[in-house]
Structure formats: structure tokens, C-alpha cells
Design a protein around this motif. Structure first.
Motif, short mmCIF file in Angstrom:
data_model
loop_
_atom_site.label_atom_id
_atom_site.label_comp_id
_atom_site.label_asym_id
_atom_site.label_seq_id
_atom_site.Cartn_x
_atom_site.Cartn_y
_atom_site.Cartn_z
N VAL A 1 3.88 -1.71 3.46
CA VAL A 1 3.47 -0.32 3.21
C VAL A 1 4.67 0.42 2.63
O VAL A 1 5.77 0.40 3.21
N LEU B 1 -2.80 7.57 11.16
CA LEU B 1 -2.40 6.73 10.04
C LEU B 1 -3.06 5.36 10.18
O LEU B 1 -2.95 4.73 11.24
N TYR C 1 -3.18 8.98 0.67
CA TYR C 1 -3.30 7.62 0.14
C TYR C 1 -3.67 7.73 -1.34
O TYR C 1 -4.85 7.84 -1.69
N VAL D 1 0.86 -1.18 0.00
CA VAL D 1 0.00 0.00 0.00
C VAL D 1 0.90 1.23 0.00
O VAL D 1 1.84 1.31 0.81
N THR D 2 0.66 2.17 -0.90
CA THR D 2 1.48 3.38 -0.97
C THR D 2 0.84 4.50 -0.15
O THR D 2 -0.36 4.77 -0.29
N ILE D 3 1.64 5.11 0.69
CA ILE D 3 1.19 6.26 1.49
C ILE D 3 2.22 7.36 1.35
O ILE D 3 3.41 7.13 1.58
N GLN D 4 1.77 8.54 0.94
CA GLN D 4 2.67 9.68 0.79
C GLN D 4 2.62 10.53 2.06
O GLN D 4 1.54 10.89 2.52
N ILE E 1 -3.30 1.53 8.43
CA ILE E 1 -2.65 0.63 7.47
C ILE E 1 -3.22 -0.77 7.65
O ILE E 1 -3.66 -1.13 8.74
N GLU F 1 -3.74 5.63 -3.81
CA GLU F 1 -4.55 4.55 -4.38
C GLU F 1 -5.98 4.61 -3.88
O GLU F 1 -6.92 4.18 -4.57
N GLN F 2 -6.19 5.12 -2.68
CA GLN F 2 -7.54 5.22 -2.12
C GLN F 2 -8.12 6.61 -2.33
O GLN F 2 -9.33 6.80 -2.18
N PHE G 1 -0.83 12.67 5.74
CA PHE G 1 -0.71 11.37 5.07
C PHE G 1 -1.70 11.32 3.91
O PHE G 1 -2.90 11.55 4.10
N VAL H 1 -11.65 3.29 4.82
CA VAL H 1 -11.49 4.15 3.64
C VAL H 1 -12.86 4.63 3.15
O VAL H 1 -13.04 5.83 2.85
#
Length: 321
Positions: free
Chosen positions: A170, A162, A151, A136-139, A164, A153-154, A149, A243
């Protein structure tokens, strides 16, 4: 008459200091506290804990005997009229002793080097974790004085909290829209710096569901101590439900909202149903302008600044791969 009180004080002081030191080490455990670094909940944290334990044991092989021998020698050869220890003022060399105190440290240093190189390679922050599940990518962006944070992709974003999925890697992409900071979740892995004009990559994983503690680990000013966040590791089903709840119950993060958020100040936990496309890349390159680099204010020349901008672009592209 004065010798006895001085001798007693010399004995009491080190004993008291030793007991206080032991008490400070043991007290947090008895009081219900945790040595979170030594209680890892993910593969990276476990490997780093193992490296700490192995290094400590190897160092103790030298340090403990030296400390014990120092105390024994001071006690045995102290200046005392009835001291029966051998007095050898002309003693100068012992092949056996030389062999011991040179060979043992050399072997230990060699073992430490091998162990450290192996773990350093395995724990390279941007090295993906072995898993059958896609990460899962989180910036992540550190702000003055809060954590944002995103997300991608979401399509949601949060502040100072946060979520996860547990048992799934992650991939954190990290930068800063503020002075340099340090992103740290002790039970999942070691810290990594967040810096303006750069995008760093860090892979972590929580093997167990639960709530963990996260923090900024680099002093950044007045409200540095409030840059803390909860990390909630949940099942895949609960993560997807969370989400959907954020999407349905929260307001979007607009550019104007972000500009306000980026101003110095603290913030409560916040949730956003969406965020501007490309916001993370905009933050990374925010301080890069034509002819100047992100760090031009720190004395870089125009040529160096131009190179920094090119490097920054490469960093962003690399982190996006």
C-alpha cells in the motif's frame, strides 16, 4: 539498635521497586494485552521489530553486567565492621580491566552503527516494497480531529476507517489540513508525520488478513485521543466487494462536505462514493498563495515562502510518480 531497621528498609525498597517494574511489564501480557510493536503483521513492522531486538541485545551486553557489578560492588565493599573484602586504597590502574571496558563498548558501537545504517536504508519510508503485485495508492489527510482516506484508483473515500487488501503493498500519500500530526499503524510499521504544505510517501503492507489499530501519534489538541481508526486487511475479493458496496450505498464527498469535515471537531466513521478530483493536491497546496509559502505564518520571508511553494509543488509531483 537503629542500624537493623535502616538496613532492612534499604533492602526492601529496591526489591519492591524491581518487583513492581517486572509486574508492570508482564501484567499486560497476562491480562490479554499485546505489545503491538513486537507483534508485527507486515514486512516493515517485522524489520523494525528485528532492529529493536538486535539493538536491545547489543546494549544489554554492556548494561546488564554494569548493573550487576554495581550491585555486587556496593554490597561487597559496604561499610561494615566485619567486612573481609580487600581494602586497596592505592589501587589506580589495571591494564586488563581497561582493555575490557574500552574494547567491548567500541565493538558494540561499531556493530550498532552497521546494523542501524543497513536497516535505515532498507526502511526508508518512500522506498517501494518488493512485490509481484502493484501497490494500492491511498491518500491520507489528517484533519482536526479525524482522518480522511481517499482511494484515487477506486474513486472512494472514508473517514476514520481504512480498508486494504492483504499481502499487497500500500502506497500512502500523506498530508495535513490541520496542525502537524503523525500517522501510525503499529503492527504494520512506524509512524510518519503529516504536515500541511507537504506530501509524504510511506509504503506498508499487511501480510495477514485481520483488523489492526491505527492512530495519530502526535498531540494536536483537545480531541487528539479520538484520532483513531481501524485498519481492515482483507482478501482481494473482499476488498473489491467492499469498494463496490461503498460506491453503491454511500453519498459523494462534495467540496462543501469536505469544507464542513475540515472544521475542528470529531467525526464518526463515514464512507463516500466519490470525492472531488484533485482534492489531495488542493489540500497540500491549500496554504500556499502567491508570494507566500505554506509556512509563511511561522516567520518565513517572501523569498523563503516562494521557495517553499516551489518545493511543495515538487513534493506533490514526486509523490504522484
Amino acid at each position: 539498635m537503629n542500624k537493623k531497621p535502616r538496613s532492612l528498609i534499604r533492602i526492601i525498597i529496591p526489591v519492591v521497586l524491581t518487583l513492581v517494574t517486572i509486574a508492570l511489564i508482564v501484567w499486560p501480557m497476562l491480562a490479554g494485552g499485546q505489545y503491538v510493536v513486537l507483534d508485527p503483521k507486515g514486512p516493515i513492522g517485522s524489520s523494525q521489530r528485528d532492529l529493536i531486538v538486535i539493538s536491545t541485545i547489543l546494549c544489554a551486553v554492556v548494561i546488564v553486567p554494569v548493573l550487576i557489578l554495581s550491585a555486587v560492588i556496593v554490597w561487597r565493599y559496604r561499610d561494615k565492621p566485619d567486612n573481609k573484602a580487600a581494602y586497596e586504597p592505592n589501587w589506580a590502574h589495571s591494564t586488563k580491566a581497561e582493555a575490557i571496558w574500552w574494547t567491548v563498548p567500541i565493538i558494540i558501537i561499531g556493530l550498532l552503527a552497521i546494523v542501524t545504517i543497513r536497516y535505515t536504508y532498507d526502511l526508508e519510508p518512500s522506498k517501494p516494497l518488493a512485490s509481484e503485485k502493484a501497490p494500492v495508492t491511498i491518500q491520507v489527510s489528517s484533519l482536526d480531529w479525524k482522518w480522511l482516506f481517499m482511494y484515487p484508483e477506486q474513486g472512494i473515500a472514508t473517514v476514520n476507517t481504512l480498508n486494504i487488501p492483504a499481502d499487497r503493498p500500500v502506497k500512502f500519500e500523506l498530508t495535513a489540513d490541520s496542525p502537524m500530526n503523525s500517522f501510525w499503524i503499529p503492527q504494520l510499521g512506524g509512524q510518519i508525520y503529516t504536515m500541511s504544505g507537504m506530501a509524504m510517501t510511506l509504503y506498508l503492507q499487511a501480510d495477514h488478513e485481520g483488523q489492526y489499530w491505527g492512530s495519530g501519534a502526535n498531540f494536536t489538541g483537545e480531541h487528539f485521543a479520538q484520532m483513531r481508526f481501524d485498519v481492515n486487511a482483507t482478501s482481494e475479493e473482499d476488498f473489491d466487494k467492499w469498494v463496490n458496496d461503498v460506491k453503491q450505498q454511500s453519498q459523494p464527498l462534495t467540496q462543501e462536505t469536505y469544507n464542513t469535515l475540515a472544521e475542528p471537531g470529531t467525526s464518526n466513521v463515514a464512507y463516500y462514493s466519490s470525492f472531488p478530483e484533485g482534492l489531495f493536491q488542493d489540500i497540500v497546496t491549500k496554504y500556499v498563495i502567491d508570494g507566500q509559502g505554506a509556512h509563511s505564518k511561522h516567520g518565513g520571508s517572501a523569498d523563503e515562502a516562494s521557495g517553499a511553494k516551489e518545493s511543495t509543488t515538487q513534493d506533490v509531483d514526486k509523490s504522484a510518480n
